[in-house]
Design a protein around this motif. Structure first.
Motif, PDB file in Angstrom:
ATOM      1  N   GLU A 157       0.829  -1.203   0.000  1.00 19.17           N
ATOM      2  CA  GLU A 157       0.000   0.000   0.000  1.00 19.17           C
ATOM      3  C   GLU A 157       0.865   1.257   0.000  1.00 19.17           C
ATOM      4  OE1 GLU A 157      -3.406   2.219   2.777  1.00 19.17           O
ATOM      5  OE2 GLU A 157      -2.512   0.301   3.405  1.00 19.17           O
ATOM      6  N   LEU A 158       1.915   1.232   0.802  1.00 19.43           N
ATOM      7  CA  LEU A 158       2.803   2.390   0.872  1.00 19.43           C
ATOM      8  C   LEU A 158       3.475   2.651  -0.466  1.00 19.43           C
ATOM      9  CD1 LEU A 158       4.136   4.563   2.605  1.00 19.43           C
ATOM     10  CD2 LEU A 158       5.852   2.878   3.290  1.00 19.43           C
ATOM     11  N   ALA A 159       3.901   1.597  -1.153  1.00 22.95           N
ATOM     12  CA  ALA A 159       4.563   1.774  -2.447  1.00 22.95           C
ATOM     13  C   ALA A 159       3.612   2.384  -3.478  1.00 22.95           C
ATOM     14  CB  ALA A 159       5.095   0.432  -2.941  1.00 22.95           C
ATOM     15  N   LEU A 160       2.369   1.941  -3.491  1.00 22.33           N
ATOM     16  CA  LEU A 160       1.393   2.490  -4.434  1.00 22.33           C
ATOM     17  C   LEU A 160       1.090   3.953  -4.117  1.00 22.33           C
ATOM     18  CD1 LEU A 160      -1.056  -0.546  -4.702  1.00 22.33           C
ATOM     19  CD2 LEU A 160       0.414   0.341  -6.521  1.00 22.33           C
ATOM     20  N   LEU A 161       0.967   4.268  -2.843  1.00 25.94           N
ATOM     21  CA  LEU A 161       0.703   5.657  -2.462  1.00 25.94           C
ATOM     22  C   LEU A 161       1.867   6.559  -2.845  1.00 25.94           C
ATOM     23  CD1 LEU A 161      -0.927   5.149   1.064  1.00 25.94           C
ATOM     24  CD2 LEU A 161      -2.068   5.904  -1.026  1.00 25.94           C
ATOM     25  N   ARG A 162       3.080   6.093  -2.656  1.00 26.83           N
ATOM     26  CA  ARG A 162       4.250   6.887  -3.034  1.00 26.83           C
ATOM     27  C   ARG A 162       4.271   7.119  -4.542  1.00 26.83           C
ATOM     28  NH1 ARG A 162       6.812   9.666   1.013  1.00 26.83           N
ATOM     29  NH2 ARG A 162       7.306   8.334   2.806  1.00 26.83           N
ATOM     30  N   THR A 163       3.928   6.108  -5.308  1.00 27.99           N
ATOM     31  CA  THR A 163       3.902   6.257  -6.763  1.00 27.99           C
ATOM     32  C   THR A 163       2.847   7.275  -7.176  1.00 27.99           C
ATOM     33  OG1 THR A 163       4.594   3.946  -7.012  1.00 27.99           O
ATOM     34  CG2 THR A 163       3.634   5.024  -8.935  1.00 27.99           C
ATOM     35  N   ALA A 164       1.685   7.239  -6.522  1.00 25.26           N
ATOM     36  CA  ALA A 164       0.628   8.205  -6.846  1.00 25.26           C
ATOM     37  C   ALA A 164       1.054   9.618  -6.490  1.00 25.26           C
ATOM     38  CB  ALA A 164      -0.658   7.826  -6.112  1.00 25.26           C
ATOM     39  N   LEU A 165       1.682   9.795  -5.349  1.00 22.24           N
ATOM     40  CA  LEU A 165       2.087  11.131  -4.917  1.00 22.24           C
ATOM     41  C   LEU A 165       3.211  11.697  -5.774  1.00 22.24           C
ATOM     42  CD1 LEU A 165       1.949  10.643  -1.034  1.00 22.24           C
ATOM     43  CD2 LEU A 165       0.332  11.895  -2.480  1.00 22.24           C
ATOM     44  N   ASP A 166       3.974  10.830  -6.442  1.00 24.77           N
ATOM     45  CA  ASP A 166       5.020  11.317  -7.337  1.00 24.77           C
ATOM     46  C   ASP A 166       4.447  12.052  -8.541  1.00 24.77           C
ATOM     47  OD1 ASP A 166       7.020  10.365  -5.739  1.00 24.77           O
ATOM     48  OD2 ASP A 166       7.283   8.477  -6.831  1.00 24.77           O
ATOM     49  N   LEU A 167       3.164  11.840  -8.841  1.00 24.77           N
ATOM     50  CA  LEU A 167       2.516  12.532  -9.960  1.00 24.77           C
ATOM     51  C   LEU A 167       2.112  13.952  -9.599  1.00 24.77           C
ATOM     52  CD1 LEU A 167       0.155   9.641 -11.135  1.00 24.77           C
ATOM     53  CD2 LEU A 167       2.331  10.313 -12.163  1.00 24.77           C
ATOM     54  N   TRP A 168       2.218  14.290  -8.337  1.00 27.39           N
ATOM     55  CA  TRP A 168       1.731  15.581  -7.845  1.00 27.39           C
ATOM     56  C   TRP A 168       2.843  16.624  -7.957  1.00 27.39           C
ATOM     57  CZ3 TRP A 168      -3.312  16.018  -6.214  1.00 27.39           C
ATOM     58  CH2 TRP A 168      -3.682  17.207  -5.602  1.00 27.39           C
ATOM     59  N   PRO A 170       2.631  20.571  -7.417  1.00 28.99           N
ATOM     60  CA  PRO A 170       1.967  21.859  -7.162  1.00 28.99           C
ATOM     61  C   PRO A 170       2.855  23.027  -7.585  1.00 28.99           C
ATOM     62  CG  PRO A 170       2.788  20.902  -5.119  1.00 28.99           C
ATOM     63  CD  PRO A 170       3.010  19.869  -6.188  1.00 28.99           C
ATOM     64  N   PRO A 171       2.238  24.201  -7.847  1.00 25.25           N
ATOM     65  CA  PRO A 171       0.823  24.530  -7.651  1.00 25.25           C
ATOM     66  C   PRO A 171      -0.048  24.003  -8.789  1.00 25.25           C
ATOM     67  CG  PRO A 171       1.996  26.438  -8.483  1.00 25.25           C
ATOM     68  CD  PRO A 171       3.035  25.388  -8.259  1.00 25.25           C
ATOM     69  N   LEU A 172      -1.281  23.669  -8.456  1.00 18.39           N
ATOM     70  CA  LEU A 172      -2.181  23.077  -9.429  1.00 18.39           C
ATOM     71  C   LEU A 172      -2.843  24.150 -10.293  1.00 18.39           C
ATOM     72  CD1 LEU A 172      -1.737  20.589  -7.622  1.00 18.39           C
ATOM     73  CD2 LEU A 172      -4.164  20.069  -7.892  1.00 18.39           C
ATOM     74  N   LEU A 173      -2.770  23.932 -11.609  1.00 19.97           N
ATOM     75  CA  LEU A 173      -3.485  24.749 -12.600  1.00 19.97           C
ATOM     76  C   LEU A 173      -3.216  26.243 -12.407  1.00 19.97           C
ATOM     77  CD1 LEU A 173      -6.898  22.844 -12.612  1.00 19.97           C
ATOM     78  CD2 LEU A 173      -4.900  22.466 -14.085  1.00 19.97           C
ATOM     79  N   ALA A 174      -1.999  26.588 -12.078  1.00 17.07           N
ATOM     80  CA  ALA A 174      -1.678  28.004 -11.883  1.00 17.07           C
ATOM     81  C   ALA A 174      -1.755  28.785 -13.183  1.00 17.07           C
ATOM     82  CB  ALA A 174      -0.285  28.141 -11.270  1.00 17.07           C
ATOM     83  N   ASN A 175      -1.693  28.097 -14.317  1.00 14.94           N
ATOM     84  CA  ASN A 175      -1.761  28.779 -15.603  1.00 14.94           C
ATOM     85  C   ASN A 175      -3.164  28.754 -16.214  1.00 14.94           C
ATOM     86  OD1 ASN A 175      -1.513  25.981 -15.889  1.00 14.94           O
ATOM     87  ND2 ASN A 175      -0.714  26.151 -17.973  1.00 14.94           N
ATOM     88  N   VAL A 176      -4.163  28.394 -15.402  1.00 15.51           N
ATOM     89  CA  VAL A 176      -5.543  28.353 -15.885  1.00 15.51           C
ATOM     90  C   VAL A 176      -6.303  29.524 -15.282  1.00 15.51           C
ATOM     91  CG1 VAL A 176      -7.684  27.040 -15.932  1.00 15.51           C
ATOM     92  CG2 VAL A 176      -5.485  25.860 -16.156  1.00 15.51           C
ATOM     93  N   LEU A 189      -9.198  18.300  -5.273  1.00 14.56           N
ATOM     94  CA  LEU A 189      -7.981  17.540  -5.558  1.00 14.56           C
ATOM     95  C   LEU A 189      -7.027  17.573  -4.365  1.00 14.56           C
ATOM     96  CD1 LEU A 189      -7.248  18.656  -9.241  1.00 14.56           C
ATOM     97  CD2 LEU A 189      -8.236  16.495  -8.480  1.00 14.56           C
ATOM     98  N   HIS A 190      -6.953  18.723  -3.710  1.00 12.60           N
ATOM     99  CA  HIS A 190      -6.055  18.842  -2.562  1.00 12.60           C
ATOM    100  C   HIS A 190      -6.490  17.926  -1.425  1.00 12.60           C
ATOM    101  CE1 HIS A 190      -2.816  20.829  -0.487  1.00 12.60           C
ATOM    102  NE2 HIS A 190      -3.605  21.100   0.544  1.00 12.60           N
ATOM    103  N   GLU A 191      -7.797  17.734  -1.253  1.00 13.48           N
ATOM    104  CA  GLU A 191      -8.268  16.816  -0.218  1.00 13.48           C
ATOM    105  C   GLU A 191      -7.847  15.384  -0.516  1.00 13.48           C
ATOM    106  OE1 GLU A 191      -9.730  17.240   2.713  1.00 13.48           O
ATOM    107  OE2 GLU A 191      -9.454  19.396   2.446  1.00 13.48           O
ATOM    108  N   GLU A 192      -7.854  14.997  -1.784  1.00 18.09           N
ATOM    109  CA  GLU A 192      -7.385  13.656  -2.138  1.00 18.09           C
ATOM    110  C   GLU A 192      -5.904  13.503  -1.800  1.00 18.09           C
ATOM    111  OE1 GLU A 192      -8.608  12.161  -6.022  1.00 18.09           O
ATOM    112  OE2 GLU A 192     -10.071  13.791  -6.171  1.00 18.09           O
ATOM    113  N   TRP A 193      -5.133  14.550  -2.037  1.00 21.28           N
ATOM    114  CA  TRP A 193      -3.709  14.502  -1.692  1.00 21.28           C
ATOM    115  C   TRP A 193      -3.510  14.433  -0.183  1.00 21.28           C
ATOM    116  CZ3 TRP A 193      -0.602  17.770   1.163  1.00 21.28           C
ATOM    117  CH2 TRP A 193       0.774  17.545   1.070  1.00 21.28           C
ATOM    118  N   LEU A 194      -4.286  15.208   0.566  1.00 24.63           N
ATOM    119  CA  LEU A 194      -4.155  15.195   2.023  1.00 24.63           C
ATOM    120  C   LEU A 194      -4.426  13.805   2.589  1.00 24.63           C
ATOM    121  CD1 LEU A 194      -5.885  18.551   3.057  1.00 24.63           C
ATOM    122  CD2 LEU A 194      -3.462  18.011   3.192  1.00 24.63           C
ATOM    123  N   ARG A 195      -5.469  13.173   2.087  1.00 21.64           N
ATOM    124  CA  ARG A 195      -5.789  11.830   2.588  1.00 21.64           C
ATOM    125  C   ARG A 195      -4.652  10.853   2.278  1.00 21.64           C
ATOM    126  NH1 ARG A 195     -10.471   7.703   0.333  1.00 21.64           N
ATOM    127  NH2 ARG A 195     -10.121   6.050   1.866  1.00 21.64           N
TER     128      ARG A 195
END
Length: 438
Positions: A157-168, A170-176, A189-195
C-alpha cells in the motif's frame, strides 16, 4: 498562446487511422507518426507531453475549457458549467455561440498538431473528453489510490501511495485563468492529496520508521499549519524518536498559531496526545529512554494531570500488615456502645468492619503509603512538564495542573482529606509555587 505551447510538443503528429474509421476519443491523443504517446497533465501546471518533451499551456480561454473537461474526464460537462468556468459570472450575451467558438478553436488546434478533432465530443447538454491512465495523470493518480486503499499488505500500500504522490507537482493549474476551478475543483484535488499523504505517514509510523519520517512530516506540517493531523503525526514521531521536549514544543506552536489566526484551541485529539506525552503513556506514544520520566496509568489519568508518579494500583484493601488490637482487660470497663475500640500500642487503627456484606472495600488510606518529600514531588512535577521553573525560585504552572486544582477544589477535596488543606511542597530556594511574571 495555446498554439505556441502545442507547436513544440506535438508538431508532426498526425491522426492515426483504425481500419477505415477515425480514431476514437480515447485513442485520439495517444500515439502519432513518431510513436510517442500524448499525455495531458492537470496535477500541476496544465500541460501536454509526447513522451519526450512537455510544455505548459499559456493562460487563455481554451486552456480553461480544456482544464474543465480534463478534470471531469469521461463525464459530460454541461455547457452552463463551461461558460462559468471560462467567463465567470460575466457571461457574454451570446454565451452559447461564444462557447461553441472556443471549442472549435481547441479542436482546430488538436487537429493541426496530430490530435483528433473528435477528442472533444459534443453530447446532448454539453461536451466530454475521454481519457485513461495513459493519457491523463489525474486518472492514473486516482487508479493508484484505489489500488492502494484496497491493498492489505502495508508495504505494498505504501509503495502504491508513493507512486501516486510522485505525480503531484503543485501549484495546481496556476496557468488556468478560472476562478471557478480554483474555488471548487482544486480544493477537491487537494483533499485527495491530504488523505493520501496522511496515510503514508501513518504507515511509516506503524512500521517503526519514526526518525526517518520526522523530516518529511515536519516539512508537510509547516506547509499546512492549520491541519492538526500533521501536527499529531509530527509529535508522535518526535516522541517515539526520544525527542519529547520537541514534541511538546510543536504542540505549543500549533496552539499559538490557532489562537492567533482562528481564536480557537487545538482539537480534542491533539490535546489528548499532548497529555499522553506529558504522562508518558506507552500505548499512545513510546516513552523516552530516561528512567526518571514519570509515568501515569490510564486509571490514574482520570484523576487529572497532577497524578504523576508510578502507575496507581487498582483500588483494593490494603495488604500491609496491621497490628491486631489488644483485647480489653478482663477486669477493665467495657467500651460504651458506638465508641471506637481502644487504640493499640502500635498507634494504627484496626481495620474497620464492612458495613454490609455487599459493600465495596474502601481504597487504601494515603497514610499507608511511604511519605514522599516535597522536593521529590516538585521534581516530578517539573519533570512531567506540569511546572516550569523560573527565576528566583518561582514556577509557572501548566494549564492542565491549574485546571485540575480548580476541579479538585470544586469537588471538595478538602472534605475527603479530613479537612486538611494541602500545601505546596517545600524546597530550598522555592518558598511558594505560582506563575512567574511575564
Amino acid at each position: 498562446m495555446v498554439k505556441c505551447a502545442f507547436c513544440s510538443i506535438v508538431h508532426g503528429i498526425r491522426t492515426k487511422k483504425i481500419g477505415r474509421g477515425r480514431m476514437t476519443s480515447a485513442d485520439a491523443h495517444r500515439t502519432g507518426r513518431t510513436g510517442r504517446q500524448t499525455r495531458f497533465t492537470v496535477l500541476g501546471m496544465l500541460g501536454v507531453a509526447d513522451g519526450r518533451e512537455s510544455a505548459v499551456l499559456q493562460p487563455s480561454r481554451p486552456a480553461a475549457l480544456l482544464a474543465a473537461l480534463l478534470l471531469h474526464a469521461n463525464s459530460v460537462v454541461s455547457a452552463e458549467t463551461l461558460q462559468r468556468v471560462i467567463w465567470g459570472e460575466d457571461t457574454p450575451a451570446q454565451a452559447k455561440s461564444a462557447l461553441h467558438s472556443c471549442v472549435l478553436r481547441l479542436r482546430r488546434l488538436f487537429a493541426k498538431y496530430g490530435i483528433s478533432e473528435n477528442a472533444i465530443e459534443a453530447v446532448p447538454g454539453g461536451y466530454r473528453i475521454t481519457a485513461d491512465a495513459e493519457t491523463l495523470d489525474l486518472v492514473e493518480f486516482r487508479e493508484l489510490l484505489s489500488r492502494a486503499y484496497a491493498e492489505k499488505a502495508p508495504e505494498s500500500e505504501l509503495a502504491l501511495l508513493r507512486t501516486a504522490l510522485d505525480l503531484w507537482h503543485p501549484p495546481l493549474l496556476a496557468n488556468v485563468p478560472s476562478d471557478l476551478l480554483h474555488r471548487d475543483e482544486v480544493p477537491r484535488l487537494h483533499e485527495e492529496w491530504l488523505r493520501a499523504i496522511e496515510r503514508v505517514f501513518d504507515l511509516e509510523l506503524a512500521a517503526g520508521r519514526h526518525r526517518q519520517a520526522v523530516a518529511e512530516i515536519l516539512q508537510t506540517a509547516r506547509a499546512h499549519p492549520l491541519h492538526e493531523r500533521f501536527t499529531e503525526q509530527l509529535m508522535e514521531a518526535l516522541h517515539r524518536a526520544g525527542r519529547r521536549a520537541e514534541a511538546l514544543a510543536e504542540y505549543r506552536k500549533t496552539k499559538e498559531h490557532l489562537a492567533h489566526h482562528l481564536g480557537v484551541d487545538p482539537g480534542p485529539s491533539l490535546q489528548r496526545l499532548e497529555l499522553a506525552i506529558l504522562r508518558g503513556d506507552a500505548e499512545t506514544a513510546a516513552p523516552t529512554s530516561s528512567s526518571d520520566t514519570p509515568q501515569v496509568s490510564r486509571h490514574a489519568a482520570k484523576a487529572g494531570p497532577a497524578s504523576v508518579g508510578p502507575p496507581a494500583a487498582p483500588a483494593r484493601p490494603s495488604t500491609r500488615a496491621r497490628p491486631t488490637p489488644a483485647p480489653p482487660a478482663a477486669n477493665g470497663p467495657a467500651p460504651a456502645p458506638g465508641s471506637p475500640p481502644p487504640r493499640p500500642a502500635g498507634g494504627d487503627l484496626p481495620p474497620a468492619a464492612p458495613a454490609a456484606p455487599s459493600a465495596e472495600a474502601p481504597p487504601a488510606d494515603p497514610g499507608d503509603q511511604a511519605p514522599i518529600s516535597g522536593a521529590r514531588v516538585l521534581d516530578r512535577l517539573v519533570g512531567a512538564g506540569l511546572l516550569e521553573e523560573g527565576p528566583r525560585g518561582h514556577y509557572r504552572i501548566h494549564e492542565l495542573l491549574r485546571a485540575f486544582a480548580r476541579a479538585a477544589a470544586a469537588e471538595g477535596v478538602g472534605a475527603r482529606t479530613g479537612g486538611r488543606t494541602p500545601h505546596p511542597p517545600s524546597r530550598p530556594g522555592a518558598a511558594e509555587l505560582h506563575p512567574t511574571e511575564a
